[in-house]
Design a protein around this motif. Structure first.
Motif, PDB file in Angstrom:
ATOM      1  N   VAL A 106      39.509  36.590  54.813  1.00 25.17           N
ATOM      2  CA  VAL A 106      40.914  36.160  54.833  1.00 25.17           C
ATOM      3  C   VAL A 106      41.285  35.537  53.842  1.00 25.17           C
ATOM      4  N   VAL A 107      42.259  35.550  52.689  1.00 24.19           N
ATOM      5  CA  VAL A 107      42.280  34.735  51.492  1.00 24.19           C
ATOM      6  C   VAL A 107      43.723  34.587  51.397  1.00 24.19           C
ATOM      7  N   THR A 108      43.999  33.468  50.308  1.00 23.07           N
ATOM      8  CA  THR A 108      45.208  33.177  49.849  1.00 23.07           C
ATOM      9  C   THR A 108      45.183  33.026  48.476  1.00 23.07           C
ATOM     10  N   GLU A 109      46.120  33.304  47.703  1.00 23.40           N
ATOM     11  CA  GLU A 109      46.203  33.077  46.226  1.00 23.40           C
ATOM     12  C   GLU A 109      45.444  34.172  45.609  1.00 23.40           C
ATOM     13  N   LEU A 110      45.383  35.058  46.044  1.00 18.89           N
ATOM     14  CA  LEU A 110      44.825  36.693  45.397  1.00 18.89           C
ATOM     15  C   LEU A 110      45.957  37.255  44.862  1.00 18.89           C
ATOM     16  N   ASP A 111      46.170  37.570  43.477  1.00 15.78           N
ATOM     17  CA  ASP A 111      47.284  38.255  42.993  1.00 15.78           C
ATOM     18  C   ASP A 111      47.118  39.601  42.745  1.00 15.78           C
ATOM     19  N   ALA A 112      46.434  40.351  43.616  1.00 14.57           N
ATOM     20  CA  ALA A 112      46.408  41.812  43.673  1.00 14.57           C
ATOM     21  C   ALA A 112      47.231  42.206  44.678  1.00 14.57           C
ATOM     22  N   VAL A 113      47.910  43.321  44.842  1.00 12.38           N
ATOM     23  CA  VAL A 113      48.590  43.912  45.830  1.00 12.38           C
ATOM     24  C   VAL A 113      47.896  44.950  46.780  1.00 12.38           C
ATOM     25  N   ASP A 114      48.450  44.786  47.851  1.00 13.70           N
ATOM     26  CA  ASP A 114      48.018  45.506  48.994  1.00 13.70           C
ATOM     27  C   ASP A 114      47.375  47.189  48.499  1.00 13.70           C
ATOM     28  N   GLY A 115      46.309  47.256  48.852  1.00 12.80           N
ATOM     29  CA  GLY A 115      45.786  48.710  48.599  1.00 12.80           C
ATOM     30  C   GLY A 115      44.808  48.670  47.203  1.00 12.80           C
ATOM     31  N   THR A 116      44.717  47.467  46.686  1.00 12.24           N
ATOM     32  CA  THR A 116      43.954  47.263  45.359  1.00 12.24           C
ATOM     33  C   THR A 116      42.263  47.575  45.689  1.00 12.24           C
ATOM     34  N   PRO A 117      41.749  48.453  44.992  1.00 11.74           N
ATOM     35  CA  PRO A 117      40.198  48.401  44.949  1.00 11.74           C
ATOM     36  C   PRO A 117      39.710  47.205  44.434  1.00 11.74           C
ATOM     37  N   VAL A 118      38.625  46.796  45.196  1.00 11.71           N
ATOM     38  CA  VAL A 118      37.797  45.443  44.767  1.00 11.71           C
ATOM     39  C   VAL A 118      36.536  45.891  44.447  1.00 11.71           C
ATOM     40  N   LEU A 119      36.177  45.713  43.128  1.00 15.54           N
ATOM     41  CA  LEU A 119      34.972  46.046  42.763  1.00 15.54           C
ATOM     42  C   LEU A 119      33.828  45.039  42.849  1.00 15.54           C
ATOM     43  N   ASP A 120      33.976  43.927  43.245  1.00 13.61           N
ATOM     44  CA  ASP A 120      32.901  42.856  43.385  1.00 13.61           C
ATOM     45  C   ASP A 120      33.342  41.531  44.249  1.00 13.61           C
ATOM     46  N   VAL A 121      32.644  40.897  44.822  1.00 16.09           N
ATOM     47  CA  VAL A 121      33.289  39.657  45.415  1.00 16.09           C
ATOM     48  C   VAL A 121      31.899  38.933  45.432  1.00 16.09           C
ATOM     49  N   ALA A 122      32.144  37.601  44.853  1.00 14.79           N
ATOM     50  CA  ALA A 122      30.911  36.564  44.876  1.00 14.79           C
ATOM     51  C   ALA A 122      31.821  35.198  45.277  1.00 14.79           C
ATOM     52  N   PRO A 123      30.908  34.423  45.871  1.00 14.68           N
ATOM     53  CA  PRO A 123      31.372  32.914  46.065  1.00 14.68           C
ATOM     54  C   PRO A 123      31.554  32.288  44.721  1.00 14.68           C
ATOM     55  N   TYR A 124      32.556  31.210  44.748  1.00 12.89           N
ATOM     56  CA  TYR A 124      32.671  30.679  43.384  1.00 12.89           C
ATOM     57  C   TYR A 124      31.840  29.682  43.293  1.00 12.89           C
ATOM     58  N   PHE A 125      30.860  29.431  42.429  1.00 12.07           N
ATOM     59  CA  PHE A 125      30.072  28.309  42.231  1.00 12.07           C
ATOM     60  C   PHE A 125      30.494  27.317  41.146  1.00 12.07           C
ATOM     61  N   GLU A 126      30.791  26.321  41.392  1.00 11.78           N
ATOM     62  CA  GLU A 126      31.424  25.117  40.570  1.00 11.78           C
ATOM     63  C   GLU A 126      30.470  25.043  39.283  1.00 11.78           C
ATOM     64  N   GLN A 127      29.138  25.103  39.475  1.00  8.07           N
ATOM     65  CA  GLN A 127      28.266  24.971  38.491  1.00  8.07           C
ATOM     66  C   GLN A 127      28.283  26.221  37.378  1.00  8.07           C
ATOM     67  N   MET A 128      28.954  27.362  37.847  1.00  4.58           N
ATOM     68  CA  MET A 128      29.096  28.596  37.094  1.00  4.58           C
ATOM     69  C   MET A 128      30.376  28.680  36.459  1.00  4.58           C
ATOM     70  N   GLY A 129      31.103  27.400  36.690  1.00  2.00           N
ATOM     71  CA  GLY A 129      32.560  27.516  35.910  1.00  2.00           C
ATOM     72  C   GLY A 129      32.411  26.988  34.630  1.00  2.00           C
ATOM     73  N   PRO A 130      33.326  26.848  33.921  1.00  2.00           N
ATOM     74  CA  PRO A 130      33.427  26.416  32.295  1.00  2.00           C
ATOM     75  C   PRO A 130      32.841  24.979  32.096  1.00  2.00           C
ATOM     76  N   ARG A 131      31.731  25.087  31.047  1.00  2.00           N
ATOM     77  CA  ARG A 131      30.968  23.696  30.717  1.00  2.00           C
ATOM     78  C   ARG A 131      31.668  23.059  29.599  1.00  2.00           C
ATOM     79  N   GLY A 132      31.816  21.909  29.768  1.00  2.00           N
ATOM     80  CA  GLY A 132      32.737  21.332  28.571  1.00  2.00           C
ATOM     81  C   GLY A 132      34.140  21.131  28.631  1.00  2.00           C
TER      82      GLY A 132
END
Length: 160
Positions: A111-137
């Motif tokens: 159950v999510v919010t702030e997903l900007d895809a519409v009902d019926g959208t195929p999801v190809l992959d899901v992963a947890p967001y790791f802060e350490q993998m976000g932009p650096r610098g």
């Protein structure tokens, strides 16, 4: 060109019912995993606040792809930029990446919010967001994305 075959792991259920540029906030939806995946493939995901979701612009057509520079949203006040500078369905593979907030897990549903895809959208992959993998610098960008997206995450109930 090398081609890769991928299958959807899940489908967006509920949430946005039509494609729109702005007012994407405040809408809940579900990412429903295919029954082929055991429930344990989601074990531990509830510990994360956000996800990284790769999805396909399934309502787009191959002829929507535009391999040239153009002004974002057709607004000539913003500079013409190339295909790979836009984040929309006019890209060659018509893929998107979103970072929704995870509200809970209900069996095979995230159950999510702030997903900007519409009902019926195929999801190809899901992963947890790791802060350490976000932009650096430091992060920098031109002014136009901030101008263009000023109302993107406003609550959908405020849509004119």
């Amino acid at each position: 060109m090398t081609k890769y075959e991928v299958e959807a792991v899940a489908t967006v259920v509920g949430g946005h019912t039509r494609v729109q540029d702005d007012y994407q906030g405040g809408v809940q939806s579900r990412i429903r995993f295919n029954e082929a995946y055991p429930l344990e493939t989601l074990q531990g995901i509830e510990e994360f606040s956000h996800l990284t979701v790769t999805w396909h612009f399934h309502l787009a057509q191959p002829e929507d792809v535009q391999l040239h520079a153009r002004s974002p949203r057709g607004n000539t006040q913003w500079p013409a930029t190339g295909t790979f500078v836009h984040r929309n369905h006019r890209r060659p593979n018509q893929l998107a990446v979103s970072y929704p907030r995870l509200l809970g897990v209900d069996g095979r549903d995230l159950v999510v919010t702030e997903l900007d895809a519409v009902d019926g959208t195929p999801v190809l992959d899901v992963a947890p967001y790791f802060e350490q993998m976000g932009p650096r610098g430091p992060i920098h960008q031109p002014a136009w994305p901030g101008e263009m997206l000023a109302t993107y995450w406003l609550d959908s109930s405020q849509r004119p």
